[in-house]
Design an enzyme around this catalytic site. Sequence first.
Site, short mmCIF file in Angstrom:
data_model
loop_
_atom_site.label_atom_id
_atom_site.label_comp_id
_atom_site.label_asym_id
_atom_site.label_seq_id
_atom_site.Cartn_x
_atom_site.Cartn_y
_atom_site.Cartn_z
N ASP A 23 0.81 -1.22 0.00
CA ASP A 23 0.00 0.00 0.00
C ASP A 23 0.85 1.28 0.00
O ASP A 23 0.30 2.37 0.07
CB ASP A 23 -0.93 0.00 1.22
CG ASP A 23 -2.02 1.06 1.13
OD1 ASP A 23 -2.54 1.27 0.02
OD2 ASP A 23 -2.34 1.68 2.16
N SER A 30 -7.29 5.44 0.22
CA SER A 30 -7.68 4.06 -0.05
C SER A 30 -9.07 3.78 0.50
O SER A 30 -9.40 4.14 1.64
CB SER A 30 -6.67 3.10 0.59
OG SER A 30 -5.36 3.34 0.12
N GLN A 35 -6.95 -2.33 -5.86
CA GLN A 35 -7.31 -1.33 -4.86
C GLN A 35 -8.17 -0.25 -5.51
O GLN A 35 -7.90 0.19 -6.62
CB GLN A 35 -6.07 -0.66 -4.26
CG GLN A 35 -6.41 0.31 -3.13
CD GLN A 35 -5.18 0.99 -2.54
OE1 GLN A 35 -4.71 1.99 -3.05
NE2 GLN A 35 -4.66 0.43 -1.46
#
Length: 421
Positions: free
Chosen positions: A331, A353, A403
């Site tokens: 991430d 996110s 994502q």
Amino acid sequence: AVVELLGKVPLLQRLTSLSLKIIAQVVVFKRYERGDYVVRRDEEVEGVYFLLQGQAQVLGSADDSSEFLLKPFDFFGRGIFGNVYSADVVALSQLTCLLLMSHHCSLLDTNPISDPDKDLDTPCLVERILSLDPLDLTLFRGFTIPNAPTFGKVFGGQLVGQALAAATNTVESTKIVHNLHSYFLLVGDITIPILYEVNHLRDGNNFATRRVDARQKGKTIFILFASFQREQQGFDHQESNMPLMSPPETLVTREEMIERRMTDPLLPRDYRNKIAAEKILTWPIDIRFCEPSYYTEQTKSPPRLNYWFRARGKLSDDQALHRCVVAFASDLIFACIGLNPHRKKGMSAAALSLDHSLWFHRPLRADDWLLFVMVNPTSFQSRGLTTGEMFNRKGELVVSLTQEALLKEAVTIKPIFGAKL
């Protein structure tokens, strides 16, 4: 007097007074007449130049604006591609510079880059970041330690990695995580602990499923679902091919790349001054970008990125730990590439996110190089979807990722405890 002059250079304002005094003793005065070349295209740069008097022009940039007009207390030197770059720097008037020769440029380091070979023998910082205190059979407590990456809030990868570690602690060791799906709900507070509560959703002969709720101040800030599988024989094929990239050993670290961008005159002056004023933190993950470029956070670029990465330090052989580390590392930059085609001068943008999913296909080592290939195929109505693949050095596909992130122009992103939307 030289120390006082050096103290006005943005690049040097991050250094201690002692460092400035040492630099003042080794710099060399250089004088040029109007029209003289300070640096010639495709020739090696002698070191880092600090302008004291006069002006110079960078020729060879894609933009001939004032951003590439060098004035007193501006600086330039080694570029992102090394000591040679495709630019001429020409004096526009009588010009006086101080030159810090290349063999003295280590004096500019505020955060010396670790020796990659030594990293392999040192305790692994990311392992400490992921460590949890067991409070009960299904309740764990995590912390944001001082050296952990933060961006004004709890880093999303920390939540994913710690939550997966909590779930793993409740599953028998013969079952290893093969996929996870996570949702970011609220901004996490880096100053207080995070409680991870694990719920047993399934415990079968070959599979186990867990849900983990991460809480702060009585509120759920993050949810993770993870599925674990006992090793089983089955079909084996791979259609995805690893792109041909330079070996990681031939590439510079993320931290050194930032240092080089500070002194590259082919990048806008204001951008270089901005990053010169920021403290460069060494991440627990060593990242080597495959394709360095002159794009900045205010210039458009393709919505894709490739880089090699590995944990700094040596990890044990526990496959569960390696997958938690990869979840943590996944991430770090993933969501941001969706902003690339929309960047423009004067715009401040943010990527937050929303959800994050990983599928683990094959055994891997997070302390050995993995190639992360990512692309953002589409963005619409403030949401961007990014997909990724991770390959080991043999070209085996070890992880697939997706994502979705909220992409928007930012007025001011305040690191407060509250809803992300």
